[in-house]
Design a protein around this motif. Structure first.
Motif, short mmCIF file in Angstrom:
data_model
loop_
_atom_site.label_atom_id
_atom_site.label_comp_id
_atom_site.label_asym_id
_atom_site.label_seq_id
_atom_site.Cartn_x
_atom_site.Cartn_y
_atom_site.Cartn_z
N UNK A 48 -68.14 -2.06 -30.94
CA UNK A 48 -68.05 -1.46 -29.60
C UNK A 48 -66.59 -1.59 -29.14
N UNK A 49 -65.95 -0.44 -28.86
CA UNK A 49 -64.53 -0.41 -28.49
C UNK A 49 -64.40 0.04 -27.04
N UNK A 50 -63.74 -0.73 -26.18
CA UNK A 50 -63.54 -0.29 -24.79
C UNK A 50 -62.46 0.79 -24.71
N UNK A 51 -62.64 1.75 -23.82
CA UNK A 51 -61.66 2.81 -23.66
C UNK A 51 -60.45 2.34 -22.85
N UNK A 53 -57.86 -0.78 -22.01
CA UNK A 53 -57.46 -2.08 -22.53
C UNK A 53 -57.78 -3.20 -21.53
N UNK A 54 -58.09 -4.37 -22.04
CA UNK A 54 -58.40 -5.52 -21.20
C UNK A 54 -59.83 -5.62 -20.76
N UNK A 55 -60.72 -4.83 -21.32
CA UNK A 55 -62.14 -4.89 -20.96
C UNK A 55 -62.98 -5.37 -22.14
N UNK A 56 -62.50 -6.42 -22.75
CA UNK A 56 -63.21 -6.96 -23.92
C UNK A 56 -64.58 -7.52 -23.53
N UNK A 59 -67.04 -4.76 -23.26
CA UNK A 59 -67.48 -4.28 -24.58
C UNK A 59 -68.51 -5.23 -25.18
N UNK A 60 -68.32 -6.54 -24.96
CA UNK A 60 -69.28 -7.52 -25.48
C UNK A 60 -70.64 -7.35 -24.82
N UNK A 61 -70.64 -7.13 -23.52
CA UNK A 61 -71.91 -6.93 -22.81
C UNK A 61 -72.63 -5.68 -23.29
N UNK A 62 -71.86 -4.60 -23.52
CA UNK A 62 -72.50 -3.38 -24.02
C UNK A 62 -72.98 -3.55 -25.46
N UNK A 63 -72.31 -4.39 -26.23
CA UNK A 63 -72.78 -4.65 -27.59
C UNK A 63 -74.15 -5.32 -27.57
N UNK A 64 -74.36 -6.25 -26.62
CA UNK A 64 -75.67 -6.89 -26.47
C UNK A 64 -76.74 -5.85 -26.13
N UNK A 65 -76.40 -4.92 -25.25
CA UNK A 65 -77.39 -3.91 -24.83
C UNK A 65 -77.72 -2.94 -25.96
#
Length: 283
Positions: A48-51, A53-56, A59-65
């Motif tokens: 999962x890559x955030x569009x 920068x600085x929103x790692x 991206x982790x939360x969306x990976x869980x979902x």
């Protein structure tokens, strides 16, 4: 019988359920490993890559979902058409796993052949990427395939060592249950019986009570003569004893009476007074 042989015999009598169940359980596990069909597993990785920068963390939360959506019907419908499986079959063949500190999703597919397992994992990964990217403008994240699934070299199941260990453990459990049931409902173990016999104290020898310590009533009862009915041996013996005692007493009394005068010769020799007077007058 020697002590080692006796100990071995007692051990066999006591633990034979466990000694029999453990090898049988291990043999059953080995047989299952031989006859069961092999199953292979392959894993594909999606990132999962955030569009922005600085929103790692986002991206982790969306990976869980999205990891939870990997096994849902809206994702599996497209993969089922590609692999030839039904959607219900893919639900049992595919699983998604996420990491709490990395925006990555692991999609694992299983199959009866290595190639089938890899194709199933890749198909579900592509379907998940396509489903998530349709709403990338709203989520500000995109999904990309990080690594496709590789064909495994060996099956994950069955595992001969694991199956034998599980069978032996099951045999140990069943043997222990049988042993506990025998102890509750059956006779005591041979070791326990021998220990009870060894611990039982020997009876103490009876010590005769001194004559002086006997109760007065008992002594008086023993001193009184016992009466027996006529015709019994005890009555004859008692009568004979009494007769003998009386006869001895009478004989002794008569003998004493006859001997008493002889003991006083002086009184018998001395003349009477009248004879002395006649003798003096004659002179």
């Amino acid at each position: 019988m020697t002590t080692p042989l006796r100990s071995a015999r007692h051990l066999v009598r006591r633990w034979w359920p466990v000694a029999l169940a453990v090898p049988l359980g291990a043999a059953a596990g080995a047989g299952y490993a031989v006859v069961s069909h092999p199953s292979y597993a392959a894993s594909a990785y999606v990132l999962v890559v955030p569009q922005n920068p600085g929103e790692a963390s986002t991206a982790t939360n969306f990976a869980q979902a999205y990891g939870r959506l990997a096994g849902q019907p809206q994702v599996l419908a497209v993969a089922a058409a590609e692999t030839g499986h039904t959607r219900s079959e893919l639900e049992t063949l595919v699983s998604g796993t996420t990491s709490p500190d990395a925006p990555m999703i692991e999609i694992t597919g299983t199959g009866g052949r290595p190639q089938e397992a890899a194709e199933t994992a890749d198909a579900v990964a592509r379907s998940l990427v396509a489903f998530a990217n349709t709403s990338s403008r709203d989520t500000n994240v995109r999904l990309v395939t990080l690594a496709p699934a590789a064909e495994p070299d060996k099956p994950t199941t069955p595992s001969a060592k694991l199956d034998v260990a599980v069978g032996a453990a099951a045999g140990l459990l069943l043997g222990s249950l049988v042993l506990m049931t025998r102890r509750r409902g059956g006779a005591p173990a041979p070791e326990a019986a021998e220990a009870a016999e060894a611990a039982e104290p020997a009876p103490a020898p009876a010590t005769p009570r001194p004559r002086a310590e006997e109760p007065a009533g008992k002594a008086h009862a023993e001193s009184e003569p016992k009466s027996y009915p006529e015709g019994e041996p005890g009555n004859s013996a008692k009568t004979g004893a009494k007769t003998g005692t009386k006869t001895e007493a009478k004989t002794g009394a008569k003998t004493g009476a006859k001997t008493a005068p002889e003991a006083e010769p002086a009184a018998a020799v001395e003349p009477p007074a009248k004879e002395k007077a006649a003798a003096r007058s004659g002179r």
